[in-house]
Design a protein around this motif. Structure first.
Motif, PDB file in Angstrom:
ATOM      1  N   SER A   2       0.851  -1.184   0.000  1.00  0.00           N
ATOM      2  CA  SER A   2       0.000   0.000   0.000  1.00  0.00           C
ATOM      3  C   SER A   2       0.888   1.234   0.000  1.00  0.00           C
ATOM      4  N   LYS A   3       0.445   2.290  -0.653  1.00  0.00           N
ATOM      5  CA  LYS A   3       1.261   3.519  -0.695  1.00  0.00           C
ATOM      6  C   LYS A   3       1.433   4.127   0.694  1.00  0.00           C
TER       7      LYS A   3
ATOM      8  N   ASP B 175      -3.807  11.009  -0.140  1.00  0.00           N
ATOM      9  CA  ASP B 175      -2.505  10.334  -0.141  1.00  0.00           C
ATOM     10  C   ASP B 175      -1.862  10.292   1.245  1.00  0.00           C
TER      11      ASP B 175
END
Lengths: 347, 347
Positions: A2-3, B175
Motif C-alpha cells: 500500500s502507498k 494520499d
C-alpha cells in the motif's frame, strides 16, 4: 502493499511462528510447549483474582514480579527488565543496544526472529556458521561488531555451550554487548546470570513460555547491569508503558513461588528427552545432544519433510525448517512419555 | 547512560504515565480509569478458564476477539488489528505508516505519547496549535505531510470533532494516512469506523482500558482498510508475534458480549460528568465541553498546580501537566457520583 506503508516495511519478511492448530486432537510437538500444566498456584490466582481491579492500569514496573525474580536469582530489582514474552524483550533490546553502525554477530543457525528484528530495525546482521557438529564456536566471533547474540542452548539444535566459554567471550569483547538468550536454559544448561555482577556487557533473557508452562500468558525477562536495564526501560517507556497485564504478573509470580513443582516438571521432561533420544538413536536416527525441551533429529535414509508430512497425517505435529543445512532435520518438542511413545512408534 | 546504548536512544524522553499509587485509600481521578468494574462475564472467564491451556501459545491472530469485534462493528476480520493496549497499536502504526520523509502533523496539545513515538522512530513531528477555545481546527492541517494523527475526542481537552469534519479531512488528503485515536469515543463522540469502507486512508484506534474497564488487561485495536491492517500485521510479526495473552482475548471477548452493561456504565459516567461540570461551573471553574470520561478545568483565580497538591493532601489524585498553555488546567477523571461529590466539596 500500500502507498501508505513506510518504505522500511515494504521488504520485511516477518517471523513465522509454529502452527497453532484450532483442532484439539493432535499431539502437538511443534512449538516447544511444556506438556505439563503451570504450577497449581496459577489456577488459584485466576480463581481468586478480584476482577474489579482490572479497571485500573497495572503497575508499569511490574514490581511484584521483579521482586520475586530478584529474590529467586539473587539479584536486585534494578538488574531485571520485564516484557510481553521474551520476543518483546528481545525486540526492545535490539532497539536499545544493537542500532550501531557495525554488524551484529549471530549464529547462522539460531532463533530465526533475530534476523527479523535486524530487518525491521535496519541493523546489519552478520551470520557466523556453526561448526561441522552444529555447535557454536565462539572463537569465530572475534571480529569487529556492534553486538553479539546467540541462544544458549541454541535453537533449533538444542546444543548448550559451557559457561566458561561464554565468560571468555565476555572478557574478549568488553566494548560489545553480548546477549545470551536462555529461553531453554532450565532443561539442562547452566545460566549466565551468575556472571552479570562481573560483566556489565552481558544481558541474559529468559521466558516463562517453556519451562514455566505459561506460553499463553506472554512473560519474558532480561537480566543485566542496571545501566543496561535502564536502557531497556527507556525504550519500553517510549513504546508501550504497560506490556504486562495484571494476570501475567500474578500468574508468573505464582509460578516462581512453587520451585518444587518447577524443578519436578523440568526433571520429568529431561528424563523423557533422554529416553526418546535413546529410542530414536536405536532406530537409526541421529539426534543432536540436547539441553532443551526439544530434540533435533535426522535420518540418513529418510527425507525430513516427508517424515514431517507423514507424522502430520498421523496427527502428530513436529517442526521442519526449509533452510539449506538443516532441511534434513526435524525439531521435535518433548511431550509426555505417552506422547513420545506414540511418536517413536510412528517414526 | 551507557556506551552500549544505541545512539538513537540516548536522547529519548520517554512517556510518563500517570501515577499508579501502591496505597489503596485514595480517590484516583488521575489516569482516566473507569470507576465501574468490567462486565460480570469477565469474572466468569477467570473462574472457569482451564489453566492447563496456559502452557500453549495463544492464537497469534487473536481470531476469537477479532470475530467478536467484527460482528460488533459490522466489519470483516481483515479490517481489524489487535495489540497490547492502544499504546502498542499506536507504536506499531507509527512504524508501519509514519516513517516517511515528511513531517507527521499532530495537535500541539494532544496525547503526549505521539511525540515520544516520533522521537523513538526518528519521525519529524509538526505540531499544529489548537484554536483559542482549545479546539482542533482541521483546516490548519492542509499542508504537506507524511501522515496526520489526532485524538477524537482530544486529550487532555476532552473536546470532540464532528464526524463530517473528519470526512472532509480524509477527502482533502487522499494520499495521507489519517489516524484517529478514539480512546474516549464511547463517552459521547461519534466513531469514524463507519467511514472505513469509503476511505482507505483512515485508521481508527480503540482501547479496552477506558469504557470497557479493562486497563489491567492491556487490549487495543485498530480498524481500517485490509491493506492498512496487513501493514500493521507485518510490523507486529516482525516485533512480537503474540502480544495478546489468552486471558486478554477471553476477557475482552466477554466484555463485547455484554453490550447492555457497557452502554449502562457509559451512560452513568456521562451523567456524572454533566453533573460535575454543572457543579464546578457554579463554583467559578471553567470546564471545557467534554465528550470523554474526564474534564479539563481551570479557575480564573486559583493556581492549578497548587490545587492539584491540595487535593493530593486530601487523598484525591488528579492530573496536572506542566506544559505552557495548559499548565493552569487540571485533568480530572470521572469517578462515581460519591467520589465526585467529595472532589466538588474539596474544590
Amino acid at each position: 502493499m500500500s502507498k501508505f506503508w513506510s518504505p522500511a516495511i515494504r521488504s520485511l519478511v516477518p517471523y513465522t511462528p509454529g502452527e497453532q492448530p484450532k483442532v484439539l486432537d493432535l499431539i502437538k510437538l511443534n512449538t516447544n510447549e511444556n506438556p505439563y500444566p503451570p504450577a497449581p498456584g496459577v489456577t488459584q490466582v485466576l480463581r481468586d483474582f478480584p476482577t474489579d481491579r482490572l479497571r485500573l492500569y497495572p503497575d508499569p514496573d511490574s514490581s511484584k514480579l521483579k521482586t520475586a525474580l530478584a529474590e529467586y536469582h539473587g539479584l536486585d530489582n534494578s538488574q531485571i527488565f520485564l516484557g510481553n514474552g521474551s520476543d518483546e524483550v528481545l525486540a526492545l533490546a535490539f532497539m536499545a543496544f544493537f542500532r550501531h553502525n557495525k554488524p551484529l554477530l549471530m549464529p547462522e543457525t539460531t532463533y530465526s526472529f533475530y534476523e527479523v528484528y535486524c530487518d525491521l530495525l535496519q541493523i546489519e546482521a552478520k551470520k557466523i556458521p556453526l561448526d561441522s557438529e552444529f555447535r557454536i564456536n565462539l572463537a569465530d566471533y572475534d571480529q569487529e561488531n556492534g553486538g553479539i547474540i546467540f541462544a544458549n542452548p541454541n535453537a533449533p539444535t538444542g546444543i548448550a555451550l559451557p559457561i566458561n566459554r561464554i565468560e571468555q567471550l565476555l572478557q574478549r569483547h568488553p566494548d560489545s554487548l553480548v546477549l545470551v538468550d536462555e529461553a531453554y536454559v532450565d532443561f539442562g544448561a547452566e545460566t549466565a546470570i551468575g556472571l552479570i555482577a562481573r560483566y556489565p556487557n552481558l544481558l541474559v533473557t529468559h521466558t516463562f513460555s517453556k519451562a514455566r508452562s505459561l506460553a499463553g500468558m506472554r512473560i519474558g525477562a532480561a537480566f543485566g547491569h542496571p545501566d543496561l536495564i535502564a536502557g531497556l526501560e527507556r525504550v519500553k517507556n517510549s513504546f508501550n508503558s504497560y506490556p504486562l497485564d495484571m494476570l501475567a504478573v500474578e500468574t508468573a509470580t505464582a509460578s516462581i513461588a512453587d520451585d518444587a513443582y518447577f524443578k519436578d516438571i523440568c526433571q520429568r521432561i529431561m528424563h523423557t528427552r533422554e529416553h526418546t533420544t535413546a529410542a530414536l538413536t536405536g532406530k537409526g536416527f541421529k539426534v543432536l545432544p540436547s539441553a532443551t525441551n526439544f530434540i533435533f533429529v535426522t535420518h540418513p535414509q529418510r527425507d525430513a519433510l516427508e517424515m514431517m508430512q507423514a507424522l502430520r497425517a498421523e496427527k502428530i505435529l513436529v517442526r521442519h525448517f526449509t533452510r539449506p543445512g538443516i532441511n534434513q532435520f526435524l525439531r521435535i518438542s518433548i511431550g509426555t512419555d505417552a506422547e513420545m511413545a506414540q511418536l517413536i512408534d510412528k517414526l
